[in-house]
Design a protein around this motif. Sequence first.
Motif, short mmCIF file in Angstrom:
data_model
loop_
_atom_site.label_atom_id
_atom_site.label_comp_id
_atom_site.label_asym_id
_atom_site.label_seq_id
_atom_site.Cartn_x
_atom_site.Cartn_y
_atom_site.Cartn_z
N TRP A 1 0.88 -1.11 0.08
CA TRP A 1 0.04 -0.01 0.05
C TRP A 1 0.81 1.43 -0.04
O TRP A 1 0.61 2.29 -0.80
N VAL A 2 1.71 1.34 0.82
CA VAL A 2 2.84 2.47 1.15
C VAL A 2 3.59 2.91 -0.11
O VAL A 2 3.57 3.91 -0.78
N LEU A 3 4.03 1.68 -0.67
CA LEU A 3 4.83 1.87 -1.94
C LEU A 3 4.28 2.24 -3.22
O LEU A 3 4.49 2.88 -4.16
N THR A 4 2.92 1.69 -3.38
CA THR A 4 1.99 1.97 -4.58
C THR A 4 1.37 3.73 -4.03
O THR A 4 1.62 4.38 -5.34
N GLN A 5 1.45 4.04 -2.95
CA GLN A 5 1.24 5.36 -2.84
C GLN A 5 2.36 6.32 -3.11
O GLN A 5 2.14 7.62 -3.48
N LEU A 6 3.59 5.81 -2.79
CA LEU A 6 4.86 6.36 -3.14
C LEU A 6 4.75 6.85 -4.67
O LEU A 6 5.14 7.79 -5.29
N THR A 7 4.43 5.62 -5.20
CA THR A 7 4.50 5.87 -6.94
C THR A 7 3.55 6.60 -7.30
O THR A 7 3.94 7.45 -8.32
N ILE A 8 2.48 6.58 -6.68
CA ILE A 8 1.35 7.54 -7.35
C ILE A 8 1.65 8.93 -6.78
O ILE A 8 1.28 9.95 -7.53
N TYR A 9 2.20 9.31 -5.74
CA TYR A 9 2.86 10.47 -5.30
C TYR A 9 3.90 11.03 -6.44
O TYR A 9 4.13 12.30 -6.71
N THR A 10 4.68 9.67 -6.93
CA THR A 10 5.89 10.28 -7.72
C THR A 10 5.06 10.83 -8.99
O THR A 10 5.50 11.59 -9.72
N PHE A 11 4.02 10.16 -9.30
CA PHE A 11 2.97 10.54 -10.67
C PHE A 11 2.55 11.94 -10.44
O PHE A 11 2.78 12.95 -11.21
N LEU A 12 2.01 12.22 -9.21
CA LEU A 12 1.50 13.58 -9.02
C LEU A 12 2.91 14.57 -8.94
O LEU A 12 2.58 15.76 -9.58
N ALA A 13 3.96 14.28 -8.53
CA ALA A 13 5.03 15.28 -8.57
C ALA A 13 5.40 15.73 -9.97
O ALA A 13 5.84 16.58 -10.32
#
Length: 464
Positions: A249-261
């Motif tokens: 969950w956390v790593l996918t959220q990090l991945t998604i936040y990277t998309f947002l960045a």
Amino acid sequence: MVKEKNKFTLWLLAWPIFVELLLQLLLGAVDTLMVSRVSDDAVAVVGLSNQLFQSMMILFMTVASGAGILIAQKIGAKQNESARTVAIMAVTVSAVIGSVLSVILYMEARPLANLFHLEERLLPLAETYISIVGSGMVLTALTAALSTVIRNTGNTKGPMITAIGMNVVHIVFNYGFIYGELGFPQLGLTGVAISTLVSRLLATCLLLFMFVSAFERRMEWRDLIVFNRKLFGDILKIGWPLGVNMSSWVLTQLTIYTFLATMGAKELAARTYMNTLESICFMLGYSIALAVQIQIAHLYGAGNIKEAYKSGYRGTWIGLGLVGFNSIILFLIGKSFLGFFTSDADIIKLGLSCLVLTLILQPGRMLNMGFGNALSAVGDTRYNMIISLFSMWGVAAGLSYVLGLHMGWGLAGIYVAMICDEYLRGILVVIRWRQQKYLRRAEARDKSAAVSGSSEAAGMGMHA
């Protein structure tokens, strides 16, 4: 006997958890609100840094989460000494892991910040925040382990009291450091990081005081070296799939936040603000889900299999009602809430565009959380791990990239991906709970033990 039974009722477990989680959330909301007075760039840095911290927390939360479930099961089975030993190992192992992470985050703050492809102007802020808050990861590890242990003994009020004190201290220090009031120097984001560190230190001290007398036999210094290989194996058997699940969950959220960045600082800030509002909306449901997990683990350990099965449904339906109501309230007042955090019209517009999607998202999240926690309570953690790996990466992260970046839907595309992920996992855990695989196995084991005990007693009678 009556006292112990009452201690594990859903209401008595849930309301202190709710207050504790709400106050912890307010801690984050106050952070976001006060940091927004520094700049929206600072908000983006805090949001991304917290995702990094959560990804590292998995290492000690694996032990703490597995230990918490096992403690509730052992107490239900009247094995209090075993529960005490599990608690000691959870705290000591978490402290060791947290200490290692503190060193890494302090020494490698800049390289870690570079991993997220932040805009150049954000890197100095990220380095400062990660190095200061990250150096206190050992305190985060201790507060997480101690709170989990204390809560699973049935004492949910202790962590709640700690959360109240932690919030008061954090708000006062935030105010002083950000605005240069109360005799504090004006330090901006650096001051917020220091405030976080101080409040966690005080919370750790208070929880340690409670931990000493959490069990029938008080803790002593020599207990720090206690280690039981079999019980630690039991902790890991329950905990490692939970750890993989949380990591996913956390790593996918990090991945998604990277998309947002990649999309830009405004999208990153809008998601951070919306995440705070959604957490407020979901908090009642989440507290019910955690209380249900403790209650079911206790009932399961005590051999009350049918009541444990019913508790999964009862808690989830209550949570769905609360989350649905809160989602409607959030939809109605979302614009006013966003206005508290930022005056940037573009960020507010981005957040408002996701309010309808949030209304759809929250019930799916509750369905997944309620029955997922019920499965974890009886030790069925591998199933959750398998479906999480598939759904979080294939649906949440995969669709976020396709819809958000490739098709250009932006933040709305990421919300659609999260909705698909939550509902898919929610449906799968409901099906699994209805199958009662682990419950039936426990029921058969208890019947076998009862028959064996009766046979031995009869044999002894004939011998006499």
